[in-house]
Design an enzyme around this catalytic site. Structure first.
Site, PDB file in Angstrom:
ATOM      1  N   ASP A  18      -7.706  -1.716  12.574  1.00  0.00           N
ATOM      2  CA  ASP A  18      -7.971  -0.499  11.801  1.00  0.00           C
ATOM      3  C   ASP A  18      -9.338   0.074  12.199  1.00  0.00           C
ATOM      4  OD1 ASP A  18      -7.722   1.449   9.835  1.00  0.00           O
ATOM      5  OD2 ASP A  18      -7.998   0.083   8.139  1.00  0.00           O
ATOM      6  N   THR A  37      -1.522 -10.324  10.841  1.00  0.00           N
ATOM      7  CA  THR A  37      -1.840 -11.654  11.399  1.00  0.00           C
ATOM      8  C   THR A  37      -3.328 -11.880  11.656  1.00  0.00           C
ATOM      9  OG1 THR A  37      -1.572 -11.027  13.735  1.00  0.00           O
ATOM     10  CG2 THR A  37       0.407 -11.757  12.540  1.00  0.00           C
ATOM     11  N   ILE A  78      -6.961 -10.400   9.551  1.00  0.00           N
ATOM     12  CA  ILE A  78      -7.689 -10.534   8.287  1.00  0.00           C
ATOM     13  C   ILE A  78      -6.747 -10.912   7.135  1.00  0.00           C
ATOM     14  CG2 ILE A  78      -9.017  -9.177   6.578  1.00  0.00           C
ATOM     15  CD1 ILE A  78     -10.132  -7.620   9.125  1.00  0.00           C
TER      16      ILE A  78
END
Ligand code: AR6
Length: 175
Positions: A34, A125, A127
């Site tokens: 992100d 998969t 944080i």
């Protein structure tokens, strides 16, 4: 029928109609993929996410398992599909269904927007702690099950950022 590919690499460099972001429900950016996507895309991406959050207020901007679409700012891709994977709590909190929903809704949103190619990271998969092997099998099964309903999608790429995920996807998608 669509081609499904696996590569080891950075999703911010991928030139597809859409790349999928493993976002959080606020859509305001974060760490991991992100953070990488927002930083490579530039401020315009966050502005579009803020607009979605405003339009949906007082609802949650993007609940877990859901997906929204924006432009892609300065990225080589044309769009970003932001989806929110589940946090792993041990598997008894609906995590597999929520993760499957991320892949399914992202593909359906791509189809609705006439997008022919979609690149996915390994949602949840990092944080969010979803075990990689379990997540890979949900991702592969869900994409295979959904593609017959999305005839406009000709190419799906699983973009793995680490060797472990890359090996799992290669094993799960024999040529
Ligand atoms: N390209 C492709 N994959 C990547 C990249 C990249 N540039 N960077 C990381 N990955 P994560 P999550 C992989 O933690 O577990 C954020 O703060 C990474 O190795 O990014 O769904 C959000 O705002 C891993 O395999 O996402 C949420 O709060 C995969 O992307 C939370 O993290 C997902 O790891 C979401 O957690």
């Amino acid at each position: 029928m669509a081609v499904i590919e696996v590569i080891l690499g950075d999703i911010t460099k991928i030139d597809t109609d859409a790349i999928v972001n493993a976002a959080n429900s606020s859509l305001m950016g974060g760490g991991g993929v992100d953070g990488a996507i927002h930083s490579a895309a530039g401020a315009r991406l966050l502005e579009e996410c803020i607009q979605i959050a405003k339009d949906r207020y007082p609802e949650i901007p993007c609940p877990t398992g859901d997906a929204v679409i924006t432009g892609a700012g300065k990225l080589p891709a044309r769009h970003v599909i932001h989806t929110v994977g589940p946090v792993w709590y041990g598997g008894g909190k609906g995590e597999p269904l929520l993760l499957a929903s991320c892949y399914r809704k992202s593909l359906l949103l791509a189809e609705e927007n006439s997008l022919g190619s979609v690149a996915f990271p390994n949602i949840s998969t990092g944080i969010f702690g979803y075990p990689k092997e379990k997540a890979a099998s949900v991702a592969i099964d869900t994409v295979r099950e959904t593609l017959p309903q999305t005839p406009g999608i000709k190419r799906v790429i699983f973009v793995c950022f680490d060797e472990e995920n890359y090996s799992l996807y290669c094993a799960g998608l024999p040529v």
